[in-house]
Scaffold this active site. Structure first.
Site, PDB file in Angstrom:
ATOM      1  CD  GLU A  92      -2.572   1.194   0.530  1.00 21.60           C
ATOM      2  OE1 GLU A  92      -2.480   1.516  -0.749  1.00 21.60           O
ATOM      3  OE2 GLU A  92      -4.085   1.659   0.743  1.00 21.60           O
ATOM      4  CG  ASP A  93      -0.845   4.715  -1.740  1.00 21.39           C
ATOM      5  OD1 ASP A  93      -1.535   4.195  -1.118  1.00 21.39           O
ATOM      6  OD2 ASP A  93      -1.395   5.567  -2.569  1.00 21.39           O
ATOM      7  CG  ASP A  96      -5.449   9.618   5.253  1.00 26.99           C
ATOM      8  OD1 ASP A  96      -4.898  10.551   5.337  1.00 26.99           O
ATOM      9  OD2 ASP A  96      -6.592   9.672   5.662  1.00 26.99           O
ATOM     10  CG  PHE A 147      -3.154  15.309   0.408  1.00 31.37           C
ATOM     11  CD1 PHE A 147      -4.342  14.534   0.815  1.00 31.37           C
ATOM     12  CD2 PHE A 147      -2.733  15.570  -0.883  1.00 31.37           C
ATOM     13  CE1 PHE A 147      -4.761  13.640  -0.312  1.00 31.37           C
ATOM     14  CE2 PHE A 147      -3.248  14.473  -1.811  1.00 31.37           C
ATOM     15  CZ  PHE A 147      -4.175  13.523  -1.689  1.00 31.37           C
ATOM     16  NE  ARG A 160      -2.192   8.073  -9.970  1.00 32.85           N
ATOM     17  CZ  ARG A 160      -3.003   7.747  -8.736  1.00 32.85           C
ATOM     18  NH1 ARG A 160      -2.358   7.120  -7.767  1.00 32.85           N
ATOM     19  NH2 ARG A 160      -4.324   7.757  -8.769  1.00 32.85           N
TER      20      ARG A 160
HETATM   21  P1  IMP Z   1      -7.283   5.401   3.917  1.00 39.29           P
HETATM   22  O1  IMP Z   1      -8.331   4.572   3.646  1.00 39.29           O
HETATM   23  O2  IMP Z   1      -7.880   6.768   4.672  1.00 39.29           O
HETATM   24  O3  IMP Z   1      -6.215   4.850   4.685  1.00 39.29           O
HETATM   25  O4  IMP Z   1      -6.729   6.278   2.760  1.00 39.29           O
HETATM   26  C1  IMP Z   1      -5.866   5.352   2.092  1.00 39.29           C
HETATM   27  C2  IMP Z   1      -5.798   5.772   0.528  1.00 39.29           C
HETATM   28  O5  IMP Z   1      -6.085   7.203   0.350  1.00 39.29           O
HETATM   29  C3  IMP Z   1      -4.420   5.426  -0.080  1.00 39.29           C
HETATM   30  O6  IMP Z   1      -4.376   4.512  -0.610  1.00 39.29           O
HETATM   31  C4  IMP Z   1      -4.332   6.745  -0.853  1.00 39.29           C
HETATM   32  O7  IMP Z   1      -4.660   6.224  -2.256  1.00 39.29           O
HETATM   33  C5  IMP Z   1      -5.141   7.873  -0.613  1.00 39.29           C
HETATM   34  N1  IMP Z   1      -4.540   8.774   0.372  1.00 39.29           N
HETATM   35  C6  IMP Z   1      -4.619   9.137   1.656  1.00 39.29           C
HETATM   36  N2  IMP Z   1      -3.762   9.936   2.024  1.00 39.29           N
HETATM   37  C7  IMP Z   1      -2.980  10.417   0.789  1.00 39.29           C
HETATM   38  C8  IMP Z   1      -2.206  11.367   0.651  1.00 39.29           C
HETATM   39  O8  IMP Z   1      -1.820  12.296   1.724  1.00 39.29           O
HETATM   40  N3  IMP Z   1      -1.886  11.858  -0.668  1.00 39.29           N
HETATM   41  C9  IMP Z   1      -2.359  11.104  -1.652  1.00 39.29           C
HETATM   42  N4  IMP Z   1      -3.169   9.883  -1.495  1.00 39.29           N
HETATM   43  C10 IMP Z   1      -3.615   9.790  -0.279  1.00 39.29           C
HETATM   44 MG    MG Z   2      -4.184   3.905  -2.688  1.00 41.05          MG
END
Ligand code: IMP
Ligand code: MG
Length: 173
Positions: A92-93, A96, A147, A160
């Site tokens: 996973e990147d 959040d 972000f 990206r």
């Molecule tokens: P989560 O479900 O809230 O953990 O969000 C995860 C997904 O949201 C990641 O796989 C990213 O694709 C996107 N995301 C969350 N934070 C960021 C950020 O700071 N920059 C870019 N994409 C983000």
């Molecule tokens: Mg993602």
């Protein structure tokens, strides 16, 4: 945009993560990296080459963010096949809130893998659920709540291709 993690810093950490996975999965007969698309595209490509084991690669397309605002994650298309009995590492990147990973883990468990672990390049400990404060076996960097873009991460599908991770400043300059 302000650079948060430069190319050399990312590359060094990816090598460490690859070495750790190599050591941990030496006995596994079937290691499968499942990259969460599209944000993990750069990380997956670099990480797989830092792992010195035979492995398979799958991808799962999950949408969650609109701009910088979180939405509900939805899994697009099919979960990679052939995961029964495999040792899966989800790539996973960024974690959040962690809801994307929650959805991914639920979907993957239906496939009855032998094990599932998480390798995340970035984590926002200030925002993520307690599960993902402890449940990430391979954690690249913990960052603040801002972000970020680059190295696969986007703002509305742009940025990206930056080779580094930068703080998103709203106008891209
Ligand atoms: P989560 O479900 O809230 O953990 O969000 C995860 C997904 O949201 C990641 O796989 C990213 O694709 C996107 N995301 C969350 N934070 C960021 C950020 O700071 N920059 C870019 N994409 C983000
Ligand atoms: Mg993602």
């Amino acid at each position: 945009m302000k650079v948060l993690l430069d190319e050399a810093t990312i590359a060094a950490r990816v090598r460490e993560l690859g070495a750790a996975i190599t050591a941990d999965y030496r006995e596994s007969g079937d290691l499968v990296l499942v990259g969460i698309m599209r944000g993990a595209v750069c990380f997956l490509a670099d990480l797989m080459r830092a792992i010195d084991l035979p492995l398979r690669v799958g991808m799962l397309d999950v949408r969650s963010y609109q701009g910088t605002g979180p939405g509900q994650p939805s899994i697009q298309g099919d979960v990679p096949g052939g995961l029964a009995g495999a040792d899966v590492v989800v790539v996973e990147d960024i974690i959040d809130r962690g809801v994307t990973l929650d959805a991914v883990m639920t979907a993957l468990r239906w496939e009855r893998p032998a094990s599932v672990e998480v390798c995340a390049l970035l984590r926002k400990p200030g925002k993520c659920s307690p599960r993902w404060l402890t449940g990430v076996k391979y954690d690249g960097f913990d960052i603040g709540e801002e972000f970020v873009v680059g190295y696969g991460l986007d703002y509305d599908q742009r940025w990206r291709n930056l080779p580094y991770v930068a703080l998103w400043d709203g106008d891209g300059e």
